[in-house]
Enzyme design. Structure first.
Site, PDB file in Angstrom:
ATOM      1  N   ARG A   1      14.029  -2.403  12.059  1.00  0.00           N
ATOM      2  CA  ARG A   1      13.258  -1.358  11.665  1.00  0.00           C
ATOM      3  C   ARG A   1      14.524  -0.642  11.819  1.00  0.00           C
ATOM      4  NH1 ARG A   1       8.457  -2.431   8.427  1.00  0.00           N
ATOM      5  NH2 ARG A   1       7.771  -4.301   8.945  1.00  0.00           N
TER       6      ARG A   1
ATOM      7  N   CYS B   1      -4.428  -8.160   3.757  1.00  0.00           N
ATOM      8  CA  CYS B   1      -2.798  -7.219   4.356  1.00  0.00           C
ATOM      9  C   CYS B   1      -2.159  -7.286   2.687  1.00  0.00           C
ATOM     10  CB  CYS B   1      -1.817  -7.544   5.032  1.00  0.00           C
ATOM     11  SG  CYS B   1      -1.339  -9.215   5.859  1.00  0.00           S
TER      12      CYS B   1
ATOM     13  N   ARG C   1      12.116  -5.502   6.428  1.00  0.00           N
ATOM     14  CA  ARG C   1      11.393  -6.785   7.523  1.00  0.00           C
ATOM     15  C   ARG C   1      11.524  -6.477   9.438  1.00  0.00           C
ATOM     16  NH1 ARG C   1       7.461  -8.770  10.282  1.00  0.00           N
ATOM     17  NH2 ARG C   1       7.188 -10.437   8.972  1.00  0.00           N
TER      18      ARG C   1
ATOM     19  N   ARG D   1       0.955  -1.434   0.097  1.00  0.00           N
ATOM     20  CA  ARG D   1      -0.255   0.127  -0.218  1.00  0.00           C
ATOM     21  C   ARG D   1       0.842   1.711  -0.074  1.00  0.00           C
ATOM     22  NH1 ARG D   1      -0.865   3.388   3.988  1.00  0.00           N
ATOM     23  NH2 ARG D   1       0.020   1.939   5.533  1.00  0.00           N
ATOM     24  N   ARG D   2       1.865   1.650   0.676  1.00  0.00           N
ATOM     25  CA  ARG D   2       2.565   3.126   0.662  1.00  0.00           C
ATOM     26  C   ARG D   2       3.356   2.428  -0.572  1.00  0.00           C
ATOM     27  NH1 ARG D   2       4.525   1.027   6.601  1.00  0.00           N
ATOM     28  NH2 ARG D   2       2.548   1.748   8.386  1.00  0.00           N
TER      29      ARG D   2
HETATM   30  C1  DPM Z   1       0.511  -3.774   7.869  1.00  0.00           C
HETATM   31  C2  DPM Z   1       0.561  -3.945   7.358  1.00  0.00           C
HETATM   32  C3  DPM Z   1       1.914  -3.104   8.506  1.00  0.00           C
HETATM   33  C4  DPM Z   1       2.064  -3.645   9.142  1.00  0.00           C
HETATM   34  C5  DPM Z   1       0.498  -3.536   6.003  1.00  0.00           C
HETATM   35  C6  DPM Z   1      -0.367  -1.782   5.508  1.00  0.00           C
HETATM   36  C7  DPM Z   1       2.601  -2.182   7.529  1.00  0.00           C
HETATM   37  C8  DPM Z   1       4.159  -3.951   7.278  1.00  0.00           C
HETATM   38  C9  DPM Z   1       5.179  -3.195   6.459  1.00  0.00           C
HETATM   39  C10 DPM Z   1      -1.674  -5.034   7.796  1.00  0.00           C
HETATM   40  N1  DPM Z   1       0.259  -4.598   9.391  1.00  0.00           N
HETATM   41  O1  DPM Z   1       0.713  -1.088   6.383  1.00  0.00           O
HETATM   42  O2  DPM Z   1       0.161  -1.562   5.075  1.00  0.00           O
HETATM   43  O3  DPM Z   1       5.487  -1.435   6.972  1.00  0.00           O
HETATM   44  O4  DPM Z   1       5.578  -3.841   6.527  1.00  0.00           O
HETATM   45  C11 DPM Z   1       1.832  -3.887  11.749  1.00  0.00           C
HETATM   46  C12 DPM Z   1       2.380  -1.898  12.175  1.00  0.00           C
HETATM   47  C13 DPM Z   1       1.659  -1.376  13.498  1.00  0.00           C
HETATM   48  C14 DPM Z   1       0.083  -2.595  13.581  1.00  0.00           C
HETATM   49  C15 DPM Z   1       3.619  -1.118  12.331  1.00  0.00           C
HETATM   50  C16 DPM Z   1       3.842  -0.519  11.242  1.00  0.00           C
HETATM   51  C17 DPM Z   1       1.528   0.306  14.373  1.00  0.00           C
HETATM   52  C18 DPM Z   1       1.265   0.804  14.466  1.00  0.00           C
HETATM   53  C19 DPM Z   1      -0.847   0.658  13.850  1.00  0.00           C
HETATM   54  C20 DPM Z   1       2.569  -3.921  10.241  1.00  0.00           C
HETATM   55  N2  DPM Z   1       0.995  -3.510  12.786  1.00  0.00           N
HETATM   56  O5  DPM Z   1       2.873  -0.430   9.895  1.00  0.00           O
HETATM   57  O6  DPM Z   1       4.799   0.869  11.218  1.00  0.00           O
HETATM   58  O7  DPM Z   1      -1.026   0.127  15.378  1.00  0.00           O
HETATM   59  O8  DPM Z   1      -1.124   1.076  13.197  1.00  0.00           O
END
Ligand code: DPM
Length: 360
Positions: free
Chosen positions: A173, A261, A167, A149-150
């Site tokens: 990270r 996801c 990862r 997504r990002r």
């Molecule tokens: C999911 C994604 C990611 C997390 C996919 C997305 C990021 C994966 C990555 C579904 N879960 O956001 O497009 O960057 O490789 C995650 C984080 C948090 C919850 C860390 C983050 C913390 C923030 C929150 C990993 N899950 O996204 O930086 O409470 O929303």
């Protein structure tokens, strides 16, 4: 699933007996912090309850070298915790809502969604790039993110930059960023950084014109056994109604698109007065194809609270304390927006994205 519940009680020194409630958590520092914050709220609200925290590791914590989107397990971070819930080893599990699938396995429900933190994504720069932004970083700078997504949105918006997977948990990270020269910056959720106490590392918050956030991002969810009425009632006071309505519309959008996801889907929601606004988008992996639309609905708080728990589960969320007509309107909004995008060809974009990602 057991039909009856086994409660543990603790006899305290003063002869008082208090119920023991166990909270399961992953072992990562972020998961611990999130669980502790919910435990803190519950201790304030229920001083007689004895809360115990049980930490365990999950598949998602063990597989650190593969992009999330490639592991292909929807309940990556949640399965072991749900097993423990099912076996009555724990009663409550705290998750980042965005890690919870839009359909929970039978027997489980989200009993509380807490007030959302900043839902946006943030840029964290390598210290040598201090003062720069995604616009001013040198051409071909490498940005670390394994979120499809990002990457999709940012590739389109900042074509001069390159994107590579990164990862590991947040600690890993940040270490990879600071101690090596592989990445000029990484993109992380502002909420996670804030909870870890690393707000000062945020150099830029990405607004919706740069990068819309993930479904449920920034909100904490409390998962419980659907049949455990006592615990459900206990945690329901943690619900933050506006966040609940926003997240239900977002989750309904994602579920209707059949996204997980592993597909580039992003949202933006706002509650203004009695209106709920939802913007949702789907992207090709390189961001070149994008379908995006905004819809809104009235979410009137009518105090008509649902009688039967059964009819009050919306995309996995039980929120009997929130107006049932508002919950229904929020869920319908998400489905309507998804259907509008599906009519314009969203299915093809997502199918192609999924295939290309699987083949990488
Ligand atoms: C999911 C994604 C990611 C997390 C996919 C997305 C990021 C994966 C990555 C579904 N879960 O956001 O497009 O960057 O490789 C995650 C984080 C948090 C919850 C860390 C983050 C913390 C923030 C929150 C990993 N899950 O996204 O930086 O409470 O929303």
């Amino acid at each position: 699933m057991q039909g009856h519940l086994i409660f543990s009680f603790l006899q305290e020194g003063n002869g008082k007996v208090s119920r023991v409630i166990r909270m399961g958590t992953r072992k990562s520092q972020l998961a611990r912090i999130q669980t502790d914050s919910v435990a803190g709220r519950l201790r304030e609200l229920y001083p007689d309850v004895h809360l115990e925290i049980v930490a365990m590791s999950t598949i998602g914590d063990k597989i650190l070298d593969t992009a999330l989107s490639k592991i292909g397990e929807k309940s990556l971070f949640t399965k072991e915790l749900e097993n423990a819930l099912e076996r009555n080893e724990v009663d409550i599990v705290v998750h980042s809502l965005k890690d919870l699938p839009t359909s929970l396995p039978p027997g489980f429900t989200i009993g509380a969604i807490l007030q959302r933190e900043n839902p946006h994504d943030a840029v964290v720069l390598h210290p040598k790039n201090a003062g720069l932004t995604l616009d001013s970083l040198p051409e071909r700078s490498v940005i670390g993110t394994s979120s499809l997504r990002r990457a999709a949105q940012l590739k389109k918006r900042f074509p001069q930059l390159e994107f590579e997977n990164i990862r590991g948990n947040l600690n890993t990270r940040l270490k990879k960023l600071d101690e090596k020269d592989d990445y000029a910056a990484i993109i992380l959720a502002a909420a996670g950084l804030k909870r870890m106490g690393w707000e000062s590392r945020i150099s830029q918050i990405l607004g919706p014109e740069d990068c819309m956030y993930a479904v449920g991002q920034g909100a904490l969810a409390v998962e419980v056994r659907a049949q455990d009425k006592d615990i459900l009632e206990m945690v329901s006071v943690l619900h933050h109604p506006d966040t609940v309505l926003q997240c239900i519309s977002e989750r309904a959008f994602l579920r209707q698109l059949e996204g997980g996801c592993s597909v580039p889907v992003a949202v933006h929601t706002e509650v203004k007065g009695s209106m709920l606004y939802l913007t949702g988008a789907v992207y090709s992996l390189d961001g070149a194809d994008c379908l995006k639309d905004t819809m809104q609905t009235v979410v009137e708080i009518d105090n008509k609270v649902s009688e039967s728990a059964q009819e009050c589960v919306h995309v996995g969320v039980t929120a009997n304390s929130v107006s049932s007509s508002a919950l229904e309107a929020a869920e319908k909004l998400g489905m309507d927006l998804a259907n509008a995008l599906l009519n314009k060809g969203a299915k093809d974009i997502l199918t192609t994205a999924r295939k290309l990602n699987d083949a990488r």
